[in-house]
Design a protein around this motif. Structure first.
Motif, PDB file in Angstrom:
ATOM      1  N   VAL A 102      69.664  -2.701  25.962  1.00 59.58           N
ATOM      2  CA  VAL A 102      68.386  -2.955  25.292  1.00 59.58           C
ATOM      3  C   VAL A 102      67.285  -2.135  25.947  1.00 59.58           C
ATOM      4  O   VAL A 102      66.471  -1.491  25.268  1.00 59.58           O
ATOM      5  N   ARG A 103      67.253  -2.120  27.291  1.00 62.93           N
ATOM      6  CA  ARG A 103      66.204  -1.371  27.994  1.00 62.93           C
ATOM      7  C   ARG A 103      66.343   0.122  27.759  1.00 62.93           C
ATOM      8  O   ARG A 103      65.331   0.840  27.613  1.00 62.93           O
ATOM      9  N   LEU A 104      67.564   0.630  27.672  1.00 62.54           N
ATOM     10  CA  LEU A 104      67.775   2.047  27.386  1.00 62.54           C
ATOM     11  C   LEU A 104      67.270   2.388  25.994  1.00 62.54           C
ATOM     12  O   LEU A 104      66.606   3.420  25.781  1.00 62.54           O
ATOM     13  N   GLY A 105      67.580   1.511  25.031  1.00 63.49           N
ATOM     14  CA  GLY A 105      67.084   1.742  23.678  1.00 63.49           C
ATOM     15  C   GLY A 105      65.573   1.756  23.621  1.00 63.49           C
ATOM     16  O   GLY A 105      64.968   2.590  22.940  1.00 63.49           O
ATOM     17  N   LEU A 106      64.928   0.858  24.377  1.00 60.77           N
ATOM     18  CA  LEU A 106      63.472   0.810  24.407  1.00 60.77           C
ATOM     19  C   LEU A 106      62.889   2.038  25.100  1.00 60.77           C
ATOM     20  O   LEU A 106      61.798   2.510  24.738  1.00 60.77           O
ATOM     21  N   PHE A 107      63.594   2.584  26.091  1.00 59.61           N
ATOM     22  CA  PHE A 107      63.146   3.826  26.729  1.00 59.61           C
ATOM     23  C   PHE A 107      63.121   4.962  25.708  1.00 59.61           C
ATOM     24  O   PHE A 107      62.131   5.712  25.612  1.00 59.61           O
ATOM     25  N   PHE A 108      64.205   5.108  24.940  1.00 57.00           N
ATOM     26  CA  PHE A 108      64.235   6.132  23.889  1.00 57.00           C
ATOM     27  C   PHE A 108      63.132   5.876  22.858  1.00 57.00           C
ATOM     28  O   PHE A 108      62.467   6.808  22.394  1.00 57.00           O
ATOM     29  N   TYR A 109      62.949   4.615  22.521  1.00 57.17           N
ATOM     30  CA  TYR A 109      61.950   4.248  21.512  1.00 57.17           C
ATOM     31  C   TYR A 109      60.546   4.642  21.973  1.00 57.17           C
ATOM     32  O   TYR A 109      59.708   5.069  21.173  1.00 57.17           O
ATOM     33  N   ASP A 110      60.292   4.495  23.272  1.00 59.03           N
ATOM     34  CA  ASP A 110      58.983   4.856  23.819  1.00 59.03           C
ATOM     35  C   ASP A 110      58.747   6.366  23.818  1.00 59.03           C
ATOM     36  O   ASP A 110      57.595   6.807  23.768  1.00 59.03           O
ATOM     37  N   HIS A 111      59.806   7.167  23.892  1.00 55.43           N
ATOM     38  CA  HIS A 111      59.634   8.595  24.156  1.00 55.43           C
ATOM     39  C   HIS A 111      60.086   9.525  23.037  1.00 55.43           C
ATOM     40  O   HIS A 111      59.752  10.717  23.070  1.00 55.43           O
ATOM     41  N   LEU A 112      60.791   9.009  22.036  1.00 57.85           N
ATOM     42  CA  LEU A 112      61.289   9.897  20.972  1.00 57.85           C
ATOM     43  C   LEU A 112      60.169  10.461  20.104  1.00 57.85           C
ATOM     44  O   LEU A 112      60.267  11.592  19.617  1.00 57.85           O
ATOM     45  N   GLY A 113      59.115   9.687  19.889  1.00 62.21           N
ATOM     46  CA  GLY A 113      58.116  10.064  18.886  1.00 62.21           C
ATOM     47  C   GLY A 113      56.792  10.556  19.418  1.00 62.21           C
ATOM     48  O   GLY A 113      55.808  10.600  18.683  1.00 62.21           O
ATOM     49  N   GLY A 114      56.723  10.927  20.712  1.00 64.84           N
ATOM     50  CA  GLY A 114      55.467  11.429  21.237  1.00 64.84           C
ATOM     51  C   GLY A 114      54.368  10.389  21.206  1.00 64.84           C
ATOM     52  O   GLY A 114      53.229  10.679  20.841  1.00 64.84           O
ATOM     53  N   ARG A 115      54.698   9.159  21.605  1.00 62.18           N
ATOM     54  CA  ARG A 115      53.728   8.050  21.586  1.00 62.18           C
ATOM     55  C   ARG A 115      52.469   8.417  22.369  1.00 62.18           C
ATOM     56  O   ARG A 115      52.525   8.914  23.491  1.00 62.18           O
ATOM     57  N   ARG A 116      51.306   8.183  21.739  1.00 60.93           N
ATOM     58  CA  ARG A 116      50.030   8.476  22.387  1.00 60.93           C
ATOM     59  C   ARG A 116      49.130   7.236  22.466  1.00 60.93           C
ATOM     60  O   ARG A 116      48.564   6.952  23.508  1.00 60.93           O
ATOM     61  N   LYS A 117      48.970   6.533  21.381  1.00 64.09           N
ATOM     62  CA  LYS A 117      48.019   5.418  21.337  1.00 64.09           C
ATOM     63  C   LYS A 117      48.585   4.105  21.834  1.00 64.09           C
ATOM     64  O   LYS A 117      47.878   3.291  22.421  1.00 64.09           O
ATOM     65  N   LEU A 118      49.839   3.861  21.575  1.00 61.22           N
ATOM     66  CA  LEU A 118      50.406   2.535  21.794  1.00 61.22           C
ATOM     67  C   LEU A 118      50.951   2.394  23.210  1.00 61.22           C
ATOM     68  O   LEU A 118      51.544   3.326  23.753  1.00 61.22           O
TER      69      LEU A 118
END
Length: 512
Positions: A102-118
């Protein structure tokens, strides 16, 4: 018969409205035709999230998740009044996916899309952190991550409003009954649902964005064929009173590996969903059945101290998702990606017949990108068409200075000091800067006309009829707003009587 329009779009859901808006903004003449109300089908019955789709990572849908995560921030900038950040708490159950996965999936989720605001993911101690207070003591560890909430029906309507402002003709309650190629054009016949009157138009290109009805349009209306198909999947949601403190939402893993969202809804309520069940009935007749209600309640009761019963369900709704049929057996594994089928009259994509673009699948988060890609596919037909433009353009009402909703709310209350804060918040969240069109020169609440519910005044209803194609009470109470959830049965009936009488009077004035 009028001169040909460039593009005729069938379907007033999020994809059809998004394509119509994009096309009109590129300089094409456009007609958008919807047999019911805007967003009456799938697009008002979603989980109301703009999200990357965390669980899609499990099916290796990395491109789709990346595109959706990028779009999440594009849409947040374009419509901050109807889309806003939300934090999701994911209690971890050792009986399901392991914590490291789950934590690995959330790591990818945080970084795949170039998150800036959230903000990014954090780990929670559910026995100490306040977000864990409503969770059973058996669950000690959790994670918190970011996604966005969206008023799905308003997203559709605002795309249609912008399309109309850029020259598109938007026709609701109008069924497309026949479309045939004729001399290099599409000859299209429509029926007005209110009067039964027929109208014929011609178009240089036709887009079929009918969602669950896409194959019906292909066969019955256009008389064509496609090797592609959709799988109809039923998703049901429950509305209950909110049973926890705080603005956070929850995402729980069920015993069958599916995930269920429990989100704050309309301030004092909660939205629970969704199911994933194959469906082969009429899309317009879909309803939540008792097994689905029991399934969703069991998922909540597995994790929360408060135990919900069927009597706690205030309302339920179901939608039919038209997923592109990629051959997967498990409905949860079927791709949420979109696919186009371009038919140019038997000559393949390089043929010279009037093009028909059929849209299969898609999800609410990626509708804007889908529209861009659709116009790219039709670019050969319209060499003078303008470039893509929607990535930096706000939706109507979304041009808030700095995309700062609280600051705009304060400005609004300075301009209208008599306006109660809760009513000002309601207008801001639905209409953004367009709120001033509703309030005008009003000097007190009495200037807003008759009050029908806690936050529903005559001025808002007239605005929706005048600018957003609201033709009946349900259009106002269920789709363009959620006033119905806060009104008694008697209040809703009184509003329906008033609206019907006002609409009839308006039609008489228009005819005379």
């Amino acid at each position: 018969m009028t001169d040909p329009v460039d593009l005729f779009v069938i379907g007033g859901g999020v994809n059809g409205a998004g394509i119509a808006r994009d096309a009109a903004g590129r300089g094409l003449s456009v007609i958008l035709c919807e047999k019911d109300d805007l967003a009456q089908g799938t697009s008002s019955r979603s989980g109301k999230l703009v999200h990357g789709g965390l669980r899609y990572l499990e099916y290796y849908e990395f491109r789709l998740v990346r595109e959706a995560l990028i779009e999440r921030e594009v849409l947040l900038n374009a419509a901050p009044h109807i889309i806003w950040p939300m934090r999701f708490v994911l209690p971890h159950s050792p009986d399901d996916r392991p914590a490291w996965l789950v934590r690995l999936g959330l790591f990818f989720y945080d970084h795949l899309g170039g998150r800036r605001k959230l903000p990014g993911t954090r780990t929670l101690d559910l026995r100490r952190d306040p977000e864990g207070a409503p969770i059973k003591d058996a669950y000690s560890k959790g994670f918190e991550y970011s996604d966005c909430w969206v008023d799905d029906a308003r997203l559709v309507v605002l795309n249609a409003v912008d399309a109309a402002a850029r020259g598109a003709e938007v026709l609701t309650r109008t069924a497309c009954v026949s479309a045939r190629r004729d001399g290099g054009l599409w000859r299209i016949e429509m029926r007005d649902g209110a009067t039964g009157a027929m109208r014929t138009v011609t178009a240089r290109a036709l887009v079929n964005a009918a969602g669950p009805w896409v194959t019906d349009i292909i066969g019955r209306v256009t008389g064509t064929n496609s090797a592609r198909n959709v799988r109809l999947v039923k998703g049901s949601h429950l509305i209950v009173q909110k049973f926890w403190d705080g603005p956070q939402a929850y995402l729980v893993q069920n015993t069958d590996k599916r995930v269920i969202f429990i989100n704050p809804y309309e301030d004092d309520k909660a939205l629970i969903g969704t199911t994933d069940i194959p469906y082969d009935g009429a899309p317009e007749k879909v309803v939540a059945d008792e097994d689905e209600i029991a399934y969703l309640l069991a998922a909540v009761n597995r994790y929360f101290k408060v135990q919900l019963r069927s009597d706690d369900v205030l309302e339920s709704f179901s939608g039919v998702r038209p997923l592109y049929d990629d051959g997967q057996g498990n409905p949860s594994a079927v791709t949420r990606d979109y696919v186009f089928d371009l038919d140019t009259g038997g000559g393949g994509e390089g043929g010279d017949g009037a093009p028909l673009l059929n849209v299969f699948g898609g999800k609410i988060t990626t509708f804007r990108k889908l529209a861009e890609h659709a116009l790219d596919r039709l670019g050969g037909r319209f060499p003078a068409m303008g470039n893509a433009w929607t990535s930096g353009a706000p939706l109507p009402g979304g041009d808030l200075p700095g995309a700062d909703v609280p600051a705009f709310l304060n400005t609004l209350r300075t301009e209208y000091p008599w306006l109660p804060r809760k009513l000002a918040g309601h207008y801001t969240r639905l209409y953004g800067t367009r709120t001033r069109e509703i309030l005008g020169n009003a000097a007190d609440l009495g200037d807003l006309g008759r009050q029908f519910g806690p936050l529903l005044f005559e001025a808002e209803a007239k605005f929706l009829r005048r600018t957003e194609w609201a033709t009946c009470a349900e259009d106002v109470l269920r789709r363009r707003t959620k006033h119905a959830l806060h009104m008694t049965k008697a209040e809703r009936a009184a509003f329906a009587d008033w609206f019907d009488n006002a609409a009839a009077s308006h039609r008489r004035e228009a005819a005379s």
